[in-house]
Motif scaffolding. Structure first.
Motif: not given
Length: 241
Positions: A127-137
């Motif tokens: 729900e925050g900025p880390l969503r740009h990392v991908g889940n998982p990636d």
């Protein structure tokens, strides 16, 4: 002009791909190298004035005060920054030091986590900025210790080898165990600087170099998106212009 002070422990573990984003946001960057300047530089550091403080990584442990005495002064500086309520970003050792300053535990892992591998996000992480990392990636991992998410913080990410990979305290603090800041196009200094560690862990630098080429463009884009959103959100929360 806005300013950021980055505590840097070894020359090649710098702000990397984060540096141009900070400049894009109008920050003047200042590095502080306690390994060169000693504890006095940290004790003299005005941790209240910079709009942002960043604590970078290093091939030493957050509990190694007896071996590297400047870490005690660094821990005091981090505690002061936390008390100030001003934005603080920690990466690898930096995140471990923040966790320790907040009363969290930092300890040795059964096996080092080094290389390009997946990280997964918790519900809060998504729900925050880390969503740009991908889940998982895939991200770059390079650590033998890990932190437990400290009291009062929110766990944001985990991996198969490390159950605590990122945490946040509101909009003020972001701690990352993995290395979003590394420029994959500049992986060679990491391979040289950590040559003994790679050999001891029986990790092939040729494979890491090939992975940096394979994953580099996507990692750079995603890492910079994370920092852009975190900076925008944090600046809005603290009225930084």
């Amino acid at each position: 002009m806005k300013s950021v002070v980055a505590i840097r422990h070894v020359a090649f573990e710098d702000l990397g791909i984060f540096e141009p984003i900070l400049e894009e946001f109008g920050y003047r960057i200042r590095y502080l190298d306690p390994g060169l300047l000693g504890p006095d530089a940290l004790e003299a550091l005005d941790v209240d004035s910079p709009e942002l403080m960043v604590v970078l990584g290093a091939p030493i442990g957050a509990n190694d005060d007896a071996l590297y005495p400047f870490l005690s002064a660094e821990l005091d500086a981090i505690r002061h920054r936390l008390d100030s309520g001003r934005p603080l970003l920690g990466i690898c050792l930096g995140a471990q030091m923040i966790a320790r300053a907040m009363g969290g535990r930092v300890f040795r892992m059964p096996q080092k986590e080094i290389g390009f591998a997946d990280v997964s996000l918790t519900r809060d992480g998504q729900e925050g900025p880390l969503r740009h990392v991908g889940n998982p990636d895939v991200v770059l991992h390079w650590h033998g210790d890990m932190f437990e998410t400290p009291p009062g913080a929110t766990r944001l990410a985990y991996s198969h080898a490390c159950s605590h990979q990122a945490f946040a305290v509101g909009e003020q603090v972001l701690g990352l165990q993995f290395h979003l800041e590394v420029d994959p196009a500049r992986i060679e200094p990491w391979l040289i600087g950590h040559a003994a560690e790679l050999a001891a862990a029986e990790i092939d630098p040729v494979e890491l170099r090939e992975q940096a080429v394979r994953y580099g463009p996507g990692l750079k884009q995603r890492g910079q998106q994370v920092l852009r959103e975190w900076l925008a959100t944090t600046e809005a929360a603290y009225g930084i212009e």
